[in-house]
Design a protein around this motif. Structure first.
Motif, PDB file in Angstrom:
ATOM      1  N   VAL A 130       5.733 -39.573 -13.592  1.00 41.30           N
ATOM      2  CA  VAL A 130       6.427 -38.484 -12.908  1.00 41.30           C
ATOM      3  C   VAL A 130       6.888 -37.412 -13.891  1.00 41.30           C
ATOM      4  CG1 VAL A 130       8.474 -37.921 -11.524  1.00 41.30           C
ATOM      5  CG2 VAL A 130       7.138 -39.971 -11.006  1.00 41.30           C
ATOM      6  N   SER A 173      -0.649 -27.258 -10.590  1.00 37.59           N
ATOM      7  CA  SER A 173       0.227 -28.216 -11.246  1.00 37.59           C
ATOM      8  C   SER A 173       1.128 -28.903 -10.235  1.00 37.59           C
ATOM      9  CB  SER A 173       1.084 -27.505 -12.299  1.00 37.59           C
ATOM     10  OG  SER A 173       2.074 -28.378 -12.799  1.00 37.59           O
ATOM     11  N   PRO A 174       1.374 -30.231 -10.412  1.00 40.21           N
ATOM     12  CA  PRO A 174       2.311 -30.916  -9.515  1.00 40.21           C
ATOM     13  C   PRO A 174       3.765 -30.570  -9.799  1.00 40.21           C
ATOM     14  CG  PRO A 174       1.558 -32.426 -11.222  1.00 40.21           C
ATOM     15  CD  PRO A 174       0.781 -31.148 -11.404  1.00 40.21           C
ATOM     16  N   VAL A 175       4.032 -29.932 -10.923  1.00 36.25           N
ATOM     17  CA  VAL A 175       5.407 -29.625 -11.320  1.00 36.25           C
ATOM     18  C   VAL A 175       5.923 -28.430 -10.513  1.00 36.25           C
ATOM     19  CG1 VAL A 175       6.909 -28.947 -13.211  1.00 36.25           C
ATOM     20  CG2 VAL A 175       5.016 -30.515 -13.644  1.00 36.25           C
ATOM     21  N   LYS A 218       5.598 -36.457 -16.815  1.00 43.05           N
ATOM     22  CA  LYS A 218       4.492 -35.624 -17.301  1.00 43.05           C
ATOM     23  C   LYS A 218       3.690 -35.010 -16.163  1.00 43.05           C
ATOM     24  CE  LYS A 218       3.954 -38.313 -21.556  1.00 43.05           C
ATOM     25  NZ  LYS A 218       3.037 -39.170 -22.356  1.00 43.05           N
ATOM     26  N   GLY A 219       3.867 -35.531 -14.958  1.00 42.80           N
ATOM     27  CA  GLY A 219       3.091 -35.024 -13.834  1.00 42.80           C
ATOM     28  C   GLY A 219       1.645 -35.444 -13.860  1.00 42.80           C
ATOM     29  N   ARG A 237       8.472 -32.438  -7.874  1.00 42.45           N
ATOM     30  CA  ARG A 237       7.058 -32.742  -8.085  1.00 42.45           C
ATOM     31  C   ARG A 237       6.382 -32.892  -6.722  1.00 42.45           C
ATOM     32  NH1 ARG A 237       8.847 -31.880 -12.469  1.00 42.45           N
ATOM     33  NH2 ARG A 237       8.577 -33.056 -14.423  1.00 42.45           N
ATOM     34  N   TYR A 262       5.007 -22.360 -12.630  1.00 38.48           N
ATOM     35  CA  TYR A 262       3.917 -23.221 -13.060  1.00 38.48           C
ATOM     36  C   TYR A 262       2.631 -22.773 -12.381  1.00 38.48           C
ATOM     37  CZ  TYR A 262       7.875 -26.068 -14.424  1.00 38.48           C
ATOM     38  OH  TYR A 262       9.038 -26.502 -14.976  1.00 38.48           O
ATOM     39  N   PHE A 272       2.644 -34.421  -5.652  1.00 39.24           N
ATOM     40  CA  PHE A 272       1.399 -35.037  -6.090  1.00 39.24           C
ATOM     41  C   PHE A 272       0.450 -35.168  -4.907  1.00 39.24           C
ATOM     42  CE2 PHE A 272       4.623 -36.682  -9.023  1.00 39.24           C
ATOM     43  CZ  PHE A 272       4.043 -36.382 -10.252  1.00 39.24           C
TER      44      PHE A 272
END
Length: 430
Positions: free
Chosen positions: A207, A89-91, A209-210, A172, A85, A174
């Motif tokens: 969570v 991105s938080p993913v 979709k991030g 994840r 990713y 964030f």
């Protein structure tokens, strides 16, 4: 106290040199078409997080060779694998249960394992989760996706862990808060997570979709949040100014306010009937210890009783028993006090849970889902397990060199418990 000072001290992140490699401004003629639009194309890659600004071609404008090369490379499809990713991105990995251990997956999906049949408590560390760089303030298992564990830290980050994933446990990350994150709460429905922190806000996160979906701003540092047990559209928040607010997620507005000139709110907990809730506040500066624990009427916004706990200790954690009519308060007097949840909410003077240490840390305790055990962290780095009926210590387990801050029983599998520490470690026991 040095540990507390170090963890609560703020550090400023170094600013990235964003404009160091920026392209020189392009000279352009006046657009001949008034509806010409500009867009931003992301360059996605393993080590790339820059965005190359490009514009729709304008008739008559000269495009240099360098610009043509950059535009062509930006328009090419990325060949990044499914587990890679962009850096912003938080993913980080999958939140699916497709790659978790088979024995755990069977236990989670079966959901027939009865907590009441559990005699043994966890001792063996099966998983260690590393990522936080400062103290972890709170952890919580998801009730709807019980393979996921959320954690909030003093490093301003929120982690979602796919605990038994054999490929990538960190799902994840964030960084939506600009200061320490104090508390987190999973919604009872779906993959929504609520967080709050010292940046004077509570934030709702999708969570899956991030994405951050809503922000609830306040004029105080927010230290605790609590979803309404029967309505996930409502939640309570309490902060450093002593104000308690009831928020409606659907509108993003404050529905009720509960004010009594209190000190900083340390914890909030709904009663089992959901018509009342309990607040714990720090009244050490005002020397009015009778207001440290108050029972409130949710709809009428008035206190039903104070003078519940008149000892000169703050209570960083309040927990109601899953089924019986009483609640407990973690006291800085190094014990857990017991109170009736029926008026006048009397303190039990003959029973309490003691052996562990609090020593000024925000140490939390939690009941097992069947209500037969109470687990608490301790300033000596141990987890203490108590029998809720007799208040006797079942056993203690040494986990960390520093303070064990929070413990969380798994909502489905009876012999699994998670814990976190003041030095940023997270452990899962089986």
């Amino acid at each position: 106290m040095d540990l507390l000072c170090n963890a609560y001290s703020t550090t400023s992140d170094e600013d990235e040199e964003v404009g160091k490699h920026a392209l020189p401004p392009l000279k352009r003629a006046k657009p001949e078409f008034p509806h010409t639009s500009s867009r931003t194309l992301p360059v996605v890659g393993v080590n790339q997080s820059k965005f190359i600004p490009t514009e729709a071609p304008i008739a008559g404008r000269y495009i240099s060779k360098r610009e043509r090369v950059l535009m062509a490379s930006a328009s090419q499809p990325s060949h990044v694998g499914p587990s890679t990713y962009s850096a912003c991105s938080p993913v980080q990995g999958s939140i699916s249960d497709s790659y978790i251990r088979k024995d755990i997956l069977l236990s989670l999906k079966n959901r027939t394992k009865d907590y009441s049949n559990s005699v043994h408590t966890s001792e063996r560390i099966s998983t260690t989760l590393t990522g936080h760089t400062k103290a972890v303030n709170a952890i919580q298992w998801s009730k709807t996706h019980s393979h996921l564990l959320a954690s909030a830290g003093m490093d301003s980050s929120i982690y979602i862990w796919n605990v038994w994933n054999t490929e990538q446990k960190k799902s994840r990350v964030f960084n939506v808060h600009t200061a320490a994150v104090k508390d987190i709460q999973w919604s009872n429905h779906g993959l929504s997570l609520l967080s709050c922190g010292y940046d004077c806000s509570s934030r709702l996160i999708d969570v899956e979709k991030g994405l951050e979906t809503r922000v609830f701003k306040e004029n105080q540092a927010v230290g605790v949040i609590k979803f309404h047990p029967n309505n996930s559209n409502l939640f309570l928040s309490g902060g450093s100014s002593g104000l308690i607010r009831l928020w409606d997620i659907r509108t993003g507005n404050e529905a009720n306010r509960y004010s009594r000139g209190l000190g900083p709110i340390l914890d909030l907990e709904f009663m089992n009937n959901t018509r009342e809730f309990i607040s714990s506040s720090d009244e050490s500066k005002s020397n009015i210890s009778e207001n440290s624990i108050i029972v409130w009427d949710v709809s009428r916004q008035v206190p039903l009783s104070n003078q519940i706990y008149v000892e000169a200790y703050t209570c960083p954690c309040i927990r109601h028993h899953p089924s019986d009519p009483y609640f407990v308060a973690q006291s800085n007097g190094n014990y857990i006090a017991i109170f009736s949840s029926k008026p006048p909410f009397r303190l039990d003077k003959y029973k309490r849970y003691e052996n562990h240490g609090v020593s000024g840390f925000p140490i939390k305790c939690n009941f097992s889902p069947d209500g037969k055990k109470l687990a608490t962290g301790s300033s000596d780095g141990c987890i203490y397990f108590y029998n809720t009926k007799t208040c006797h210590l079942i056993k203690k387990t040494k986990v960390y060199e520093q303070t064990c801050v929070d413990v969380a029983f798994h909502p489905v599998v009876s012999n699994i418990i998670a814990s976190c520490s003041w030095n940023g470690e997270i452990s899962v026991f089986e």
